[in-house]
Design an enzyme around this catalytic site. Structure first.
Site, PDB file in Angstrom:
ATOM      1  N   GLU A 443     113.016 -17.467  31.174  1.00 43.60           N
ATOM      2  CA  GLU A 443     113.044 -16.480  30.067  1.00 43.60           C
ATOM      3  C   GLU A 443     113.220 -15.059  30.590  1.00 43.60           C
ATOM      4  O   GLU A 443     112.589 -14.130  30.089  1.00 43.60           O
ATOM      5  CB  GLU A 443     111.767 -16.554  29.222  1.00 43.60           C
ATOM      6  CG  GLU A 443     111.705 -17.703  28.290  1.00 43.60           C
ATOM      7  CD  GLU A 443     113.035 -18.016  27.671  1.00 43.60           C
ATOM      8  OE1 GLU A 443     113.777 -17.083  27.344  1.00 43.60           O
ATOM      9  OE2 GLU A 443     113.350 -19.208  27.561  1.00 43.60           O
TER      10      GLU A 443
HETATM   11  C1  FAD Z   1     112.012 -25.577  34.822  1.00 44.51           C
HETATM   12  C2  FAD Z   1     113.070 -24.660  34.319  1.00 44.51           C
HETATM   13  C3  FAD Z   1     113.355 -24.633  32.961  1.00 44.51           C
HETATM   14  C4  FAD Z   1     114.381 -23.806  32.473  1.00 44.51           C
HETATM   15  N1  FAD Z   1     114.715 -23.856  31.135  1.00 44.51           N
HETATM   16  C5  FAD Z   1     115.847 -23.213  30.715  1.00 44.51           C
HETATM   17  C6  FAD Z   1     116.357 -23.427  29.395  1.00 44.51           C
HETATM   18  O1  FAD Z   1     115.778 -24.148  28.574  1.00 44.51           O
HETATM   19  N2  FAD Z   1     117.522 -22.817  29.049  1.00 44.51           N
HETATM   20  C7  FAD Z   1     118.217 -22.017  29.903  1.00 44.51           C
HETATM   21  O2  FAD Z   1     119.268 -21.508  29.538  1.00 44.51           O
HETATM   22  N3  FAD Z   1     117.743 -21.784  31.167  1.00 44.51           N
HETATM   23  C8  FAD Z   1     116.586 -22.366  31.592  1.00 44.51           C
HETATM   24  N4  FAD Z   1     116.125 -22.174  32.870  1.00 44.51           N
HETATM   25  C9  FAD Z   1     116.828 -21.249  33.738  1.00 44.51           C
HETATM   26  C10 FAD Z   1     116.048 -19.967  33.995  1.00 44.51           C
HETATM   27  O3  FAD Z   1     116.002 -19.188  32.835  1.00 44.51           O
HETATM   28  C11 FAD Z   1     116.719 -19.262  35.184  1.00 44.51           C
HETATM   29  O4  FAD Z   1     116.366 -20.018  36.328  1.00 44.51           O
HETATM   30  C12 FAD Z   1     116.305 -17.835  35.329  1.00 44.51           C
HETATM   31  O5  FAD Z   1     116.857 -17.093  34.284  1.00 44.51           O
HETATM   32  C13 FAD Z   1     116.752 -17.217  36.651  1.00 44.51           C
HETATM   33  O6  FAD Z   1     118.089 -17.511  36.953  1.00 44.51           O
HETATM   34  P1  FAD Z   1     118.458 -18.115  38.379  1.00 44.51           P
HETATM   35  O7  FAD Z   1     117.592 -19.278  38.606  1.00 44.51           O
HETATM   36  O8  FAD Z   1     119.924 -18.331  38.432  1.00 44.51           O
HETATM   37  O9  FAD Z   1     118.031 -17.007  39.412  1.00 44.51           O
HETATM   38  P2  FAD Z   1     118.880 -15.671  39.832  1.00 44.51           P
HETATM   39  O10 FAD Z   1     119.416 -15.064  38.597  1.00 44.51           O
HETATM   40  O11 FAD Z   1     119.840 -16.049  40.889  1.00 44.51           O
HETATM   41  O12 FAD Z   1     117.738 -14.791  40.406  1.00 44.51           O
HETATM   42  C14 FAD Z   1     117.230 -14.910  41.746  1.00 44.51           C
HETATM   43  C15 FAD Z   1     116.344 -13.706  42.042  1.00 44.51           C
HETATM   44  O13 FAD Z   1     117.102 -12.496  41.936  1.00 44.51           O
HETATM   45  C16 FAD Z   1     116.521 -11.620  40.993  1.00 44.51           C
HETATM   46  N5  FAD Z   1     117.588 -10.942  40.248  1.00 44.51           N
HETATM   47  C17 FAD Z   1     118.721 -11.495  39.755  1.00 44.51           C
HETATM   48  N6  FAD Z   1     119.455 -10.550  39.140  1.00 44.51           N
HETATM   49  C18 FAD Z   1     118.774  -9.404  39.223  1.00 44.51           C
HETATM   50  C19 FAD Z   1     119.028  -8.060  38.797  1.00 44.51           C
HETATM   51  N7  FAD Z   1     120.112  -7.732  38.106  1.00 44.51           N
HETATM   52  N8  FAD Z   1     118.107  -7.126  39.097  1.00 44.51           N
HETATM   53  C20 FAD Z   1     116.987  -7.435  39.769  1.00 44.51           C
HETATM   54  N9  FAD Z   1     116.705  -8.674  40.216  1.00 44.51           N
HETATM   55  C21 FAD Z   1     117.589  -9.640  39.942  1.00 44.51           C
HETATM   56  C22 FAD Z   1     115.670 -12.475  40.084  1.00 44.51           C
HETATM   57  O14 FAD Z   1     114.600 -11.735  39.524  1.00 44.51           O
HETATM   58  C23 FAD Z   1     115.178 -13.566  41.039  1.00 44.51           C
HETATM   59  O15 FAD Z   1     114.045 -13.120  41.720  1.00 44.51           O
HETATM   60  C24 FAD Z   1     115.091 -22.963  33.362  1.00 44.51           C
HETATM   61  C25 FAD Z   1     114.775 -22.974  34.721  1.00 44.51           C
HETATM   62  C26 FAD Z   1     113.807 -23.817  35.209  1.00 44.51           C
HETATM   63  C27 FAD Z   1     113.554 -23.850  36.688  1.00 44.51           C
END
Ligand code: FAD
Length: 603
Positions: A443
């Site tokens: 989220e």
């Molecule tokens: C168990 C689980 C359930 C989930 N459920 C859903 C769901 O129902 N629907 C859905 O759509 N998604 C879902 N997700 C996805 C989740 O919302 C994402 O994992 C999350 O938004 C982060 O994206 P990412 O994993 O690609 O990490 P990244 O975006 O790659 O982030 C990696 C790190 O970089 C940081 N970062 C990235 N961009 C920036 C920025 N611009 N500025 C500062 N810091 C930054 C982040 O804070 C994080 O620490 C789920 C994930 C999990 C693990």
């Protein structure tokens, strides 16, 4: 030892003595919600949480979800609990009765949510996401779409999800590549892959409605070109019955650290070229619509984190009152010192009081924010309504970010109080910690929440929302100054509120200067101190209500009220000084973060 959930006495104190939510019944839309009805709803929610949801915890964690031939089966015990949850009409507690909702005050959904998530969050996510999908249809759907989807979602007959994330589009939703092609008959062909979709597939319901973000062919790049579509797992016939299978396939579920009972699915849309979806809202306005769902989901995620903390805390208290180990420190040189329960040990008490301070403070933040939604609906003037909406905007990233971070820490302490037994799977504490971790990630990670607070919410409406927030805190401080016992405490909180105002001004100015990166490098600690000051405010507020009642209270209530004052004393004398230190660091600046050479991190 039987497990428990949220402290009922504290919930009642907050609802009826601090927030006085039965005042809502003075307004026509909530006239049925007097104290008696409110207590009845809380009792019912508690019964369901303890008797039906809590027992599914172990099955969910140990057996998890299974994917066979493209179909996910959730833990077996979830079926009965899901049916009872829907029969009790809990999916849409606060929504419009004409769409199958129960029209309750939003604050009650926070109270019930604390108990449901505290009992088993991985279960609650199925109906929780369903409600979010329904909310989207209610806000942005045509009359035809409302007729087709809404009642089925709000009654839990069909489930819903939220499909944003793709392998290369996580925090950066605008990078998504899922596409939509106009079919010429008003429908769209959807094609692409979504990952990490909570509740993405299961057979608890006869259908699953996926709200999917995709880009219509030829639409602009980035978030400006994103549209929102409703994509059912099974196509829906004109008479509303279930038709043939849509081209949406679950191609995998994740093995993960916690929340094993909730399927985290990889979904392939249109791999056979036959995935049909319909537009929800306007073309290219999908992000605006999705923000409605995300805002609700952010509050829900803060509530999830808190649910783990409150359960971990109540478990720790009960355990500490029963576990006998060691002797009273003051009697250790006696000949045959009696063994005592661990709650007698100063270090265990320190941990329990720390847990309590955060749990009480977070509960207040969450119920208060829920209550603000009800105040928006019942406000006498437009100015009041705008003020309450502004406070919700401001508090949303704080509630999500602060509550999920602190809850994880509370869960860590919850293990520590148990000692070795906290680390092993025979007891619930290690699971609560594992389940809790994701709440600071999904989220919008807490890093993104902090950027939202600093970059958007702080300056929103020329800073008025933040000024209103300071104003609300000052009201409590003024009331505390009138009570002798609380005068010193009020002075400490006043100093913290004033200092937070200075820090916010400094951070806001720096964020708009050439040193913007330095400001954003410390956005998260800024969110943290904002949350700390919030905690101090709420604990002072609790103390203002409790202190005058101590002298005349019955013995058990007397202890409870003294506990409120002592919690506020602990937080303002022990935690707030650390917050002042952090606030000083923020105004001094931490240039080392951005000056640090990337090559020097490692390698
Ligand atoms: C168990 C689980 C359930 C989930 N459920 C859903 C769901 O129902 N629907 C859905 O759509 N998604 C879902 N997700 C996805 C989740 O919302 C994402 O994992 C999350 O938004 C982060 O994206 P990412 O994993 O690609 O990490 P990244 O975006 O790659 O982030 C990696 C790190 O970089 C940081 N970062 C990235 N961009 C920036 C920025 N611009 N500025 C500062 N810091 C930054 C982040 O804070 C994080 O620490 C789920 C994930 C999990 C693990």
């Amino acid at each position: 030892m039987a497990q428990s959930i949220a402290d009922r006495r504290d919930q009642d104190f907050l609802l009826h003595e601090v927030l006085n939510i039965s005042d809502l019944s003075k307004h026509e839309i909530y006239e049925d919600f007097n104290k008696k009805t409110i207590d009845l709803v809380v009792n019912e929610a508690r019964n369901l949480a303890i008797k039906e949801i809590l027992p599914t915890q172990e099955d969910g964690d140990k057996n998890g979800c299974v994917l066979v031939n493209g179909q996910v089966s959730p833990p077996e015990s979830y079926r009965k609990a899901y049916n009872l949850f829907c029969e009790g009409e809990w999916v849409a507690m606060c929504d419009d009765p004409k769409y199958g909702g129960q029209g309750m005050p939003k604050v009650l959904s926070m109270v019930a949510g604390e108990m449901f998530t505290g009992a088993n969050c991985s279960f609650l996510m199925y109906p929780g996401l369903t409600h979010g999908a329904g909310k989207l249809v209610e806000e942005f759907g045509t009359d035809e779409q409302k007729r087709k989807y809404l009642k089925n979602l709000y009654t839990g007959k069909w489930a819903g999800t939220m499909c944003l994330t793709e392998p290369s589009a996580g925090s950066d939703v605008g990078a998504l590549t899922t596409s939509a092609k106009r079919n010429g008959d008003g429908t769209y062909s959807i094609s692409g892959n979504k990952i990490f979709i909570s509740g993405g597939d299961h057979d608890l319901t006869e259908n699953i409605i996926h709200p999917v973000l995709a880009r219509i062919e030829g639409a602009p790049a980035g978030t400006k070109g994103i549209s929102l579509f409703l994509v059912p797992k099974y196509k829906i016939k004109p008479d509303g019955s279930i038709g043939e299978r849509n081209d949406v396939e679950c191609v995998g579920i994740e093995e993960k650290m916690g929340l094993h009972g909730n399927s985290t699915a990889s979904l392939a849309f249109g791999s056979k070229g036959n995935c049909v979806g319909e537009l929800l809202g306007e073309e290219n306005k999908g992000m605006k619509a999705m923000f409605v769902m995300m805002n609700e989901a952010r509050l829900g995620t803060g509530l999830q984190g808190f649910g783990f903390a409150t359960t971990s805390y109540i478990n720790a208290v009960n355990y500490a009152k029963q576990r006998v180990q060691g002797t009273d420190l003051m009697k250790m040189f006696d000949k045959n010192p009696e063994s005592v329960t661990i709650i007698k040990h100063p270090d265990v008490r320190r941990q329990l009081l720390s847990m309590k301070a955060y749990v009480d403070g977070m509960r207040t933040l969450i119920y208060y924010t829920g209550y603000l939604f009800d105040k928006v609906k019942t406000a006498e003037t437009e100015a009041d309504q705008a003020k309450y909406k502004g406070l919700i905007e401001l508090l949303t990233p704080v509630l999500k970010g602060y509550c999920t971070d602190r809850s994880f820490e509370v869960c860590t302490q919850g293990i520590q109080v148990y000692g070795g037994y906290g680390y092993i799977q025979d007891y619930p504490q290690e699971r609560l910690l594992r389940d809790c971790k994701i709440t600071s990630i999904y989220e919008g990670t807490n890093g993104i929440q902090a950027m939202d607070l600093l970059g958007r919410k702080l300056g929103m409406n020329k800073g008025k929302h933040f000024m209103d927030f300071l104003g609300e805190m000052n009201k409590t401080i003024a009331a505390a100054k009138e009570i002798d016992m609380l005068k010193d405490m009020a002075a400490r909180v006043e100093k913290a509120v004033n200092r937070l105002g200075e820090v916010a001004m400094h951070m806001g100015m720096t964020a708009m200067s050439a040193k913007a990166l330095d400001a954003f490098a410390t956005a998260h600690p800024f969110l943290d101190v904002t949350g700390d000051v919030c905690m101090a405010w709420f604990e002072l507020w609790r103390a203002v209500v409790a202190a005058p009642k101590i002298a005349t209270a019955k013995k058990k209530d007397e202890a409870f009220y003294v506990g409120q004052v002592k919690t506020a004393e602990y937080f303002t004398t022990y935690v707030l000084p650390l917050t002042f230190g952090k606030m000083d660091a923020l105004t001094a600046g931490v240039p080392a973060i951005m000056e640090f050479p990337e090559e020097a991190f490692a390698g």
